[in-house]
Design a protein around this motif. Sequence first.
Motif, PDB file in Angstrom:
ATOM      1  N   GLU A 184       8.278  10.545  -5.709  1.00  8.52           N
ATOM      2  CA  GLU A 184       7.297  10.456  -6.785  1.00  8.52           C
ATOM      3  C   GLU A 184       6.841   9.010  -6.919  1.00  8.52           C
ATOM      4  N   ASP A 185       5.527   8.805  -6.895  1.00 10.76           N
ATOM      5  CA  ASP A 185       4.963   7.488  -7.153  1.00 10.76           C
ATOM      6  C   ASP A 185       4.554   7.429  -8.618  1.00 10.76           C
ATOM      7  N   TRP A 244       6.126   2.047  -9.590  1.00 12.42           N
ATOM      8  CA  TRP A 244       7.449   2.322  -9.060  1.00 12.42           C
ATOM      9  C   TRP A 244       7.375   3.476  -8.072  1.00 12.42           C
ATOM     10  N   HIS A 245       8.395   3.591  -7.240  1.00 14.04           N
ATOM     11  CA  HIS A 245       8.555   4.759  -6.370  1.00 14.04           C
ATOM     12  C   HIS A 245       9.930   5.332  -6.667  1.00 14.04           C
ATOM     13  N   SER A 246       9.981   6.621  -6.935  1.00 12.63           N
ATOM     14  CA  SER A 246      11.240   7.292  -7.232  1.00 12.63           C
ATOM     15  C   SER A 246      11.519   8.326  -6.154  1.00 12.63           C
ATOM     16  N   ALA A 247      12.739   8.332  -5.640  1.00  6.70           N
ATOM     17  CA  ALA A 247      13.152   9.320  -4.648  1.00  6.70           C
ATOM     18  C   ALA A 247      14.459   9.944  -5.104  1.00  6.70           C
ATOM     19  N   ILE A 307       6.310   2.035  -0.203  1.00  8.93           N
ATOM     20  CA  ILE A 307       6.414   2.299  -1.635  1.00  8.93           C
ATOM     21  C   ILE A 307       5.404   1.475  -2.424  1.00  8.93           C
ATOM     22  N   LEU A 308       5.135   1.918  -3.634  1.00  7.33           N
ATOM     23  CA  LEU A 308       4.206   1.217  -4.504  1.00  7.33           C
ATOM     24  C   LEU A 308       4.649  -0.220  -4.706  1.00  7.33           C
ATOM     25  N   GLN A 313       0.851  -1.182   0.000  1.00  8.29           N
ATOM     26  CA  GLN A 313       0.000   0.000   0.000  1.00  8.29           C
ATOM     27  C   GLN A 313       0.889   1.236   0.000  1.00  8.29           C
ATOM     28  N   LEU A 314       0.322   2.341  -0.459  1.00  9.28           N
ATOM     29  CA  LEU A 314       1.000   3.627  -0.318  1.00  9.28           C
ATOM     30  C   LEU A 314       0.759   4.130   1.100  1.00  9.28           C
TER      31      LEU A 314
END
Length: 199
Positions: free
Chosen positions: A188-189, A175-178, A139-140, A125-126
């Motif tokens: 960013e999800d 994806w999850h970007s950091a 994270i996604l 879950q987010l």
Amino acid sequence: MQHMIKQPQPYYSFDHKGAHIMALHGVGLNDFWSARKLSATERMHVAGTINDQSQGAFRLGQQQLDWIEKDLANVPKDTPILVFSHAPLYHYYRPWNLWTQDAEQAQALLKPFKNVQVFHAHVHQLVEHHIANIKFFGILSTSWPHPYPATYHSLGLSGQMPRSNPALAFDGLGWHSAKVAGGTVSHEDILWTLQPPRS
């Protein structure tokens, strides 16, 4: 360990562009699997359901906690700390084992640092959480999303989360970007329904 991490222990750290990055082994169990000599079907029954608590809560373990303390001993307190752990490093929802037994000990070791970001999976879950100076990000998922926990039902949230349409294979996944820049971390999800992964 032999083929992927290629290190003597399943946790490690390194420095990159001014940040200190720690990869933890966040799903430690007290030899649940091999000690019981479970068959593949029995293992899947435990791992494939979200409410089987027979394996007990996850834990980092004293050896890893000692390593975290030693690893952080010479890191300046204003260094951004990025921590990666499969299970959340807080007490989230015990009936589904979204729980790390000794999370509070890890939090105490991270507390002196000004900028700590913990990325975790496992909850599918987010989730965003904040304890003192530590920010937690669920994270996604790249596999199936879990339903909402029962504690969310009083908020009017139930059913699958965040998948709203099971006919869309990528709905609720991504994806999850950091990015770390100037000591700050932006997140960013990236939902696969909007940006499908390349095959």
